[in-house]
Design a protein around this motif. Structure first.
Motif, PDB file in Angstrom:
ATOM      1  N   GLY A  71      40.136  27.365  37.695  1.00 58.16           N
ATOM      2  CA  GLY A  71      39.532  27.994  39.077  1.00 58.16           C
ATOM      3  C   GLY A  71      39.300  29.211  39.403  1.00 58.16           C
ATOM      4  N   GLN A  75      35.741  30.861  40.387  1.00 64.40           N
ATOM      5  CA  GLN A  75      35.650  31.536  41.483  1.00 64.40           C
ATOM      6  C   GLN A  75      34.775  32.869  41.306  1.00 64.40           C
ATOM      7  OE1 GLN A  75      39.314  32.679  43.361  1.00 64.40           O
ATOM      8  NE2 GLN A  75      38.267  32.937  45.484  1.00 64.40           N
ATOM      9  N   THR A  76      35.086  33.555  40.043  1.00 60.26           N
ATOM     10  CA  THR A  76      34.172  34.622  39.486  1.00 60.26           C
ATOM     11  C   THR A  76      32.902  34.301  39.743  1.00 60.26           C
ATOM     12  OG1 THR A  76      35.897  35.241  38.032  1.00 60.26           O
ATOM     13  CG2 THR A  76      33.614  36.284  37.718  1.00 60.26           C
ATOM     14  N   TYR A  78      31.332  32.301  41.964  1.00 58.10           N
ATOM     15  CA  TYR A  78      31.010  32.055  43.353  1.00 58.10           C
ATOM     16  C   TYR A  78      30.802  33.488  43.848  1.00 58.10           C
ATOM     17  CZ  TYR A  78      30.875  27.041  43.751  1.00 58.10           C
ATOM     18  OH  TYR A  78      30.519  25.738  43.919  1.00 58.10           O
ATOM     19  N   GLN A  91      27.979  24.299  39.600  1.00 60.45           N
ATOM     20  CA  GLN A  91      29.176  24.233  38.515  1.00 60.45           C
ATOM     21  C   GLN A  91      28.636  23.564  37.358  1.00 60.45           C
ATOM     22  OE1 GLN A  91      32.144  24.206  42.106  1.00 60.45           O
ATOM     23  NE2 GLN A  91      32.977  23.716  39.827  1.00 60.45           N
ATOM     24  N   PHE A 174      33.918  29.446  48.913  1.00 63.23           N
ATOM     25  CA  PHE A 174      34.861  29.398  47.729  1.00 63.23           C
ATOM     26  C   PHE A 174      34.804  30.796  47.040  1.00 63.23           C
ATOM     27  CE2 PHE A 174      33.759  24.741  46.578  1.00 63.23           C
ATOM     28  CZ  PHE A 174      34.767  24.202  47.245  1.00 63.23           C
ATOM     29  N   ALA A 175      34.022  31.639  47.494  1.00 65.60           N
ATOM     30  CA  ALA A 175      33.987  33.126  47.103  1.00 65.60           C
ATOM     31  C   ALA A 175      35.314  33.860  47.538  1.00 65.60           C
ATOM     32  CB  ALA A 175      32.899  33.857  47.338  1.00 65.60           C
ATOM     33  N   ARG A 177      37.916  31.680  48.825  1.00 67.81           N
ATOM     34  CA  ARG A 177      39.151  30.977  48.582  1.00 67.81           C
ATOM     35  C   ARG A 177      38.858  29.595  47.651  1.00 67.81           C
ATOM     36  NH1 ARG A 177      42.651  27.649  53.257  1.00 67.81           N
ATOM     37  NH2 ARG A 177      44.230  27.079  51.935  1.00 67.81           N
ATOM     38  N   TYR A 178      39.573  29.677  46.379  1.00 71.48           N
ATOM     39  CA  TYR A 178      38.915  28.587  45.746  1.00 71.48           C
ATOM     40  C   TYR A 178      40.283  28.279  44.925  1.00 71.48           C
ATOM     41  CZ  TYR A 178      36.171  25.472  42.508  1.00 71.48           C
ATOM     42  OH  TYR A 178      35.937  24.601  41.645  1.00 71.48           O
ATOM     43  N   SER A 180      43.141  27.007  42.151  1.00 66.87           N
ATOM     44  CA  SER A 180      43.155  27.638  40.976  1.00 66.87           C
ATOM     45  C   SER A 180      43.722  26.635  40.165  1.00 66.87           C
ATOM     46  CB  SER A 180      44.274  28.728  40.841  1.00 66.87           C
ATOM     47  OG  SER A 180      45.412  28.532  41.408  1.00 66.87           O
ATOM     48  N   PRO A 183      41.500  22.574  40.669  1.00 62.07           N
ATOM     49  CA  PRO A 183      40.176  22.890  41.829  1.00 62.07           C
ATOM     50  C   PRO A 183      39.280  21.756  42.405  1.00 62.07           C
ATOM     51  CG  PRO A 183      39.794  23.515  39.550  1.00 62.07           C
ATOM     52  CD  PRO A 183      40.993  23.305  39.372  1.00 62.07           C
ATOM     53  N   SER A 187      40.004  21.071  46.041  1.00 60.71           N
ATOM     54  CA  SER A 187      38.838  21.764  46.755  1.00 60.71           C
ATOM     55  C   SER A 187      38.220  20.866  47.977  1.00 60.71           C
ATOM     56  CB  SER A 187      37.703  22.387  46.103  1.00 60.71           C
ATOM     57  OG  SER A 187      36.985  21.198  45.383  1.00 60.71           O
TER      58      SER A 187
END
Length: 241
Positions: A71, A75-76, A78, A91, A174-175, A177-178, A180, A183, A187
């Motif tokens: 996750g 997110q990194t 995104y 992804q 998603f940047a 809130r994603y 962890s 996911p 999501s």
């Protein structure tokens, strides 16, 4: 006509055995593709020699100083896509399971404006994937699919698929809130709550040939309980907001 800027987010943890081959295929596809595509490997605090290989081969990547899990790694990616103004983020697993040749199927509904988010699936009619995973995992996937349908009234067949793509609306979501821990299935609750249009499309997937799965089969029952609770909690939280 302006081409959409596309970023392939490639999370990788201890994938030194195969990451160079995966990236080589991606880089070759990007070079000959009609799309404007970049890739970014997220080295998720690997403890093998993955970082050394990434540096030796000049592979575009971000090194996380500690393992954040799938996750946090995704997110990194995104966050990077948001920061540099990409139109679509994809992804794409670093273990060789995803077929880069299936990318047009995955992103076409987004480019055509028919979806905000797409899921690459092994279980829909237009999938050409021979690999479907083990019988036990397919059963687990079906159970999670039914749970998501029960909580959201929307059916996603391949709920654990990590081959997914989103437009700018999804990138921004998603940047910020994603999930962890689990996911992929969790999501969907956040996407549906925000009115994101999700479409499942057929892709080809392969069985991994290197590394180890992030899902421990010996703890499959515990996994199913945990991820089911995560889905239910996410659904309740979204309804309460």
């Amino acid at each position: 006509m302006k081409k959409e800027k596309i970023l392939l987010i490639i999370p990788a943890y201890n994938e030194s055995e195969g990451i160079v081959g995966v990236v080589d295929k991606v880089a070759e596809y990007c070079q000959n593709s009609p799309y404007d595509i970049d890739y970014l490997v997220i080295n998720d605090g690997s403890t093998d020699n993955e970082e050394v290989l990434l540096l030796q081969h000049g592979i575009h990547h971000v090194e996380l100083i500690q393992n954040l899990g799938i996750g946090g790694a995704v997110q990194t990616g995104y966050l990077y896509a948001q920061r540099w103004g990409y139109d679509i983020a994809v992804q794409y697993d670093g273990d060789g399971q995803h077929d880069i040749e299936s990318l047009p199927n995955l992103i076409s509904p987004i480019i055509n404006g028919n979806a905000d988010f797409t899921v690459g699936s092994r279980f829909v009619s237009d999938s050409i994937s021979d690999f479907k995973s083990t019988g036990a995992r397919q059963l687990g996937i079906k159970i999670l699919s039914l749970l998501i349908k029960w909580t959201s009234r929307i059916k996603i067949k391949d709920v654990t698929s990590g081959y997914r793509a989103g437009n700018r609306k999804v990138i921004n979501q998603f940047a910020e809130r994603y999930p962890s821990k689990y996911p992929e299935p969790e999501s969907y609750m956040h996407l549906f709550a925000k009115g994101i249009r999700v479409q499942e499309v057929g892709v080809r997937m392969f069985e991994r040939t290197t590394g180890e799965s992030s899902i421990n089969l010996r703890k499959a029952v515990g996994y199913m309980i945990d991820v089911s609770l995560s889905i239910l909690i996410a659904a309740l939280l979204e309804k309460g907001e």
